[in-house]
Write a protein that holds these residues in place. Structure first.
Motif, PDB file in Angstrom:
ATOM      1  N   GLU A 154       0.721  -1.281  -0.378  1.00 19.72           N
ATOM      2  CA  GLU A 154       0.205  -0.134   0.291  1.00 19.72           C
ATOM      3  C   GLU A 154       0.422   1.202   0.096  1.00 19.72           C
ATOM      4  O   GLU A 154       1.900   1.003   0.844  1.00 19.72           O
ATOM      5  N   VAL A 155       0.340   2.236  -1.096  1.00 18.95           N
ATOM      6  CA  VAL A 155       1.735   3.123  -1.263  1.00 18.95           C
ATOM      7  C   VAL A 155       0.226   4.427  -0.533  1.00 18.95           C
ATOM      8  O   VAL A 155       1.582   5.597  -0.894  1.00 18.95           O
ATOM      9  N   GLY A 156      -1.272   4.350  -0.895  1.00 16.91           N
ATOM     10  CA  GLY A 156      -1.718   5.855  -1.020  1.00 16.91           C
ATOM     11  C   GLY A 156      -3.117   5.302  -0.677  1.00 16.91           C
ATOM     12  O   GLY A 156      -3.708   4.392  -0.201  1.00 16.91           O
ATOM     13  N   PHE A 157      -3.871   6.026   0.134  1.00 17.28           N
ATOM     14  CA  PHE A 157      -5.383   6.204   0.310  1.00 17.28           C
ATOM     15  C   PHE A 157      -6.108   7.001  -0.409  1.00 17.28           C
ATOM     16  O   PHE A 157      -7.119   7.463   0.668  1.00 17.28           O
ATOM     17  N   SER A 158      -5.605   7.903  -1.393  1.00 17.13           N
ATOM     18  CA  SER A 158      -6.061   9.251  -1.151  1.00 17.13           C
ATOM     19  C   SER A 158      -7.056   9.025  -2.581  1.00 17.13           C
ATOM     20  O   SER A 158      -5.860   7.709  -3.708  1.00 17.13           O
ATOM     21  N   ARG A 159      -8.113   9.421  -3.943  1.00 18.60           N
ATOM     22  CA  ARG A 159      -7.894   9.418  -4.506  1.00 18.60           C
ATOM     23  C   ARG A 159      -6.848   9.038  -6.174  1.00 18.60           C
ATOM     24  O   ARG A 159      -6.753   8.807  -6.921  1.00 18.60           O
ATOM     25  N   THR A 160      -6.140  10.646  -5.452  1.00 20.50           N
ATOM     26  CA  THR A 160      -4.769  10.391  -7.035  1.00 20.50           C
ATOM     27  C   THR A 160      -3.407  10.455  -5.591  1.00 20.50           C
ATOM     28  O   THR A 160      -3.703   9.491  -4.997  1.00 20.50           O
ATOM     29  N   TYR A 161      -2.670   9.989  -6.603  1.00 23.54           N
ATOM     30  CA  TYR A 161      -1.197   9.672  -6.122  1.00 23.54           C
ATOM     31  C   TYR A 161      -0.094  10.055  -7.531  1.00 23.54           C
ATOM     32  O   TYR A 161      -0.134  10.461  -8.503  1.00 23.54           O
ATOM     33  N   THR A 162       0.533  10.617  -6.173  1.00 21.95           N
ATOM     34  CA  THR A 162       2.061  10.959  -7.384  1.00 21.95           C
ATOM     35  C   THR A 162       2.985  10.176  -7.514  1.00 21.95           C
ATOM     36  O   THR A 162       3.442   9.889  -6.110  1.00 21.95           O
ATOM     37  N   PRO A 163       3.574   9.160  -8.063  1.00 16.51           N
ATOM     38  CA  PRO A 163       4.411   8.840  -8.024  1.00 16.51           C
ATOM     39  C   PRO A 163       5.286   8.450  -7.811  1.00 16.51           C
ATOM     40  O   PRO A 163       6.259   9.765  -7.648  1.00 16.51           O
ATOM     41  N   THR A 164       6.989   8.515  -6.333  1.00 14.46           N
ATOM     42  CA  THR A 164       8.005   8.742  -6.074  1.00 14.46           C
ATOM     43  C   THR A 164       8.703   7.874  -7.184  1.00 14.46           C
ATOM     44  O   THR A 164       9.010   6.918  -7.424  1.00 14.46           O
ATOM     45  N   SER A 165      10.317   8.021  -6.501  1.00 15.85           N
ATOM     46  CA  SER A 165      11.446   7.292  -7.569  1.00 15.85           C
ATOM     47  C   SER A 165      11.299   5.755  -6.434  1.00 15.85           C
ATOM     48  O   SER A 165      12.294   4.942  -7.824  1.00 15.85           O
ATOM     49  N   ASP A 166      10.948   5.822  -5.606  1.00 19.41           N
ATOM     50  CA  ASP A 166      11.161   4.388  -5.309  1.00 19.41           C
ATOM     51  C   ASP A 166       9.839   3.331  -6.178  1.00 19.41           C
ATOM     52  O   ASP A 166       9.586   2.523  -5.895  1.00 19.41           O
ATOM     53  N   ASP A 167       8.615   4.213  -6.759  1.00 23.23           N
ATOM     54  CA  ASP A 167       8.029   3.399  -7.646  1.00 23.23           C
ATOM     55  C   ASP A 167       8.367   2.929  -8.981  1.00 23.23           C
ATOM     56  O   ASP A 167       8.413   2.543 -10.234  1.00 23.23           O
ATOM     57  N   ILE A 168       9.564   3.544  -9.639  1.00 21.70           N
ATOM     58  CA  ILE A 168      10.316   3.754 -10.406  1.00 21.70           C
ATOM     59  C   ILE A 168      10.192   1.957 -10.912  1.00 21.70           C
ATOM     60  O   ILE A 168      10.666   1.420 -10.842  1.00 21.70           O
ATOM     61  N   ASN A 169       9.809   1.327 -12.502  1.00 21.11           N
ATOM     62  CA  ASN A 169       9.880   0.338 -12.893  1.00 21.11           C
ATOM     63  C   ASN A 169       8.916  -0.450 -12.702  1.00 21.11           C
ATOM     64  O   ASN A 169       8.675  -2.119 -12.428  1.00 21.11           O
ATOM     65  N   HIS A 170       8.211   0.071 -11.467  1.00 17.75           N
ATOM     66  CA  HIS A 170       7.020  -0.950 -10.635  1.00 17.75           C
ATOM     67  C   HIS A 170       5.725  -0.852 -10.973  1.00 17.75           C
ATOM     68  O   HIS A 170       5.306   0.480 -11.520  1.00 17.75           O
ATOM     69  N   VAL A 171       5.140  -1.701 -11.514  1.00 23.88           N
ATOM     70  CA  VAL A 171       3.281  -1.358 -11.530  1.00 23.88           C
ATOM     71  C   VAL A 171       2.957  -0.994 -10.445  1.00 23.88           C
ATOM     72  O   VAL A 171       3.031  -1.376  -9.652  1.00 23.88           O
TER      73      VAL A 171
END
Length: 554
Positions: A154-171
């Protein structure tokens, strides 16, 4: 009951730093359909929406190209590792990719030498990073769900989400469901959508722009320098989000057209020029209020705005664009604002008395004129007590190629209005904007030469006699194009010759200011009154040197 009808993402490819705002269509308890948020603090008859974002932990992390983020990297620059450039920027997909981007890439090496550890960390967070030189995976939160053998965090709990560098190359996965506020139970099925792999924001390639510093004349000190100071001007059509459709820009990836991605690049570029006066065109009214005005305010700019008229436009009024003029409040203060509505001017003109001609002239285009007072000088040559004023016009002329008569009529109308201001105030002037007219066209000739010759071919396009109703297609403003300074600059040097090669030898304008798949040409200009302003400096930073720096193949 609250029911989710449909969920989809504006772009399947998420980009680091760009907010993802899913489209969620719901049916409300009263039967109406809406995309509005229904948060838990403001439920509808006991129902609200619940959202979650997940990162797939099973994805294999691989190195990807810093220039083409959808391509896997095959080369890594060892100099980047030595100079501690953010590792994600050291990767390239092919040798040609590195060669084409070398000018910008080498600047990363130079910048890294001067960058502190703190600023380097900030840049890594913005553009994405790999946590070691070999691209190993960083530590992620413990998995909270596992379906069909896949682990998710789990990385977010709101309607919107802003990807961070930790998300790179992940679905990423977005889930939403309506819930009963009292029982906390789901109402209906959970709707889920998956993204493609997250990519880092591509490193911006520097444009070979020509910054022009315009200076107040007639005030030289003993060394011949301009004692009253200089100021810089930027004019930029930022391309309204309403026009960035997949149909028009089918050759661009969807994520590159998305407003969250484009707005951060636009802001970075505008701020990077550090201009004292900024004239923007195609600024949507909602994006002016919600983004540009507050963001540029943080950087010391005051904003003025004029939205296009809507006699012709029939879309969402919030997406109607206009012209925005910003100025540094430590350098200028605003004295007066004029709003030019070409529709109103048409209705009061002699051509507008004919119904068919008026219909042709009604195009919703506008101009924003502001009178500013300079704070960086408190005297005028020969009159120490007089305020130093400058008039700045910002406009966007009609785009349609078949309406050459309308373009010329709009430019002529604007110039006649500026003439009245000049006569009444004896004030220097800047005329900036997207004129949708190439060098040598009638509108450009009117601006640059002060008149349009009777045999000009554009005058043949006047089916309703709109131009014939204009007494004289001329004006008295001594306007000069800021770009044409290269033609007048004396001396010979490699840098100057390189700059001149980017200018048209006949018109003394750039070879292009607009480059798309279907059009390459110049339509944007900055003109200034040569009797009261002078082009103090014009430079184009060029670096065509290549190098065979150490690389390693991945």
């Amino acid at each position: 009951m609250l029911t989710v009808l449909r969920v989809h993402l504006p772009s399947e490819v998420p980009v680091v730093g760009c907010e993802i705002a899913p489209y969620v269509l719901v049916r409300r308890p009263d039967g109406s359909v809406s995309i509005d948020e229904v948060p838990e603090p403001a439920p509808l008859i006991g129902y609200c929406m619940k959202y979650k974002w997940y990162r797939n932990l099973g994805d294999q992390k691989v190195a990807i190209c810093s220039v083409h983020p959808t391509e896997q990297a095959t080369l890594q620059c060892l100099v980047c590792l030595k100079e501690k450039v953010p590792v994600a920027k050291s990767y390239h997909c092919t040798p040609r990719c590195l060669s084409d981007a070398w000018q910008h890439h080498r600047s990363l090496h130079d910048r890294a030498k001067k960058t502190s550890k703190q600023s380097g960390a900030e840049e890594e967070e913005l553009f994405g990073r790999f946590n070691s030189n070999n691209g190993s995976i960083s530590m992620y939160p413990t998995a909270v769900a596992e379906k069909s053998g896949e682990a998710w965090a789990e990385v977010g709990f709101s309607r919107t989400y802003t990807p961070t560098s930790d998300d790179i190359n992940h679905v990423l996965k977005f889930e939403c469901v309506a819930i009963d506020v009292e029982t906390r139970k789901h109402v209906g099925n959970v709707h889920a959508v998956l993204t493609s792999r997250v990519i880092p924001a591509p490193s911006p390639i520097p444009r070979h722009m020509i910054p022009v510093n315009v200076a107040l004349t007639g005030q030289l000190d003993l060394d011949g320098r301009i004692a009253s100071g200089t100021f810089s001007v930027l004019s930029y059509n930022i391309l309204s989000d309403a026009y960035t459709t997949n149909e028009v820009y089918s050759y661009c990836p969807t994520w590159a057209l998305s407003w969250p991605y484009r707005r951060q690049n636009l802001l970075r570029e505008i701020i990077g020029y550090q201009a004292d006066i900024v004239c923007l065109q195609e600024v949507q009214s909602d994006q002016f209020e919600e983004f540009f005005a507050p963001e540029l305010d943080k950087h010391g700019y005051q904003a003025l705005y004029k939205k296009k008229t809507s006699e012709v436009y029939s879309g969402n009024p919030n997406t109607l664009d206009g012209c925005a003029t910003f100025f540094r409040w430590d350098r200028f203060s605003d004295v007066k604002k004029y709003e030019v509505e070409f529709n109103k001017a048409a209705q009061s003109s002699s051509a507008g008395q004919k119904k068919v001609a008026l219909s042709r002239l009604l195009k919703d285009n506008i101009a924003l004129i502001v009178v500013l007072e300079a704070k960086f000088t408190n005297h005028v040559s020969g009159n120490p007590g007089k305020r130093q004023l400058i008039c700045v016009a910002n406009t966007h002329v009609n785009v349609h190629h078949e309406y050459k008569d309308v373009k010329l009529w709009q430019v002529h109308t604007l110039l006649k209005g500026l003439e009245k201001i000049a006569v009444s105030a004896d004030i220097p002037m800047l005329v900036c904007g997207d004129f949708n007219s190439v060098p040598g066209s009638a509108p450009h000739a009117l601006l640059a030469n002060g008149k349009v010759g009777q045999l000009h071919p554009d005058l043949a396009v006047d089916p309703l006699g709109i131009l014939r109703s204009t007494n004289n297609l001329s004006h008295q403003l001594p306007l000069v194009s800021a770009y044409s300074s290269f033609a007048r600059m004396a001396g010979v040097s490699p840098g100057l010759e390189q700059q001149r090669r980017r200018m048209d030898a006949l018109t003394h304008e750039p070879l292009f200011t607009n480059c798309t798949r279907d059009f390459v040409g110049t339509v944007d200009y900055i003109f200034y009154t040569a009797d009261s302003l002078s082009n103090f400096a014009a430079s184009l930073e060029l670096d065509v040197e290549t190098s065979s720096q150490a690389m390693r193949r991945l």
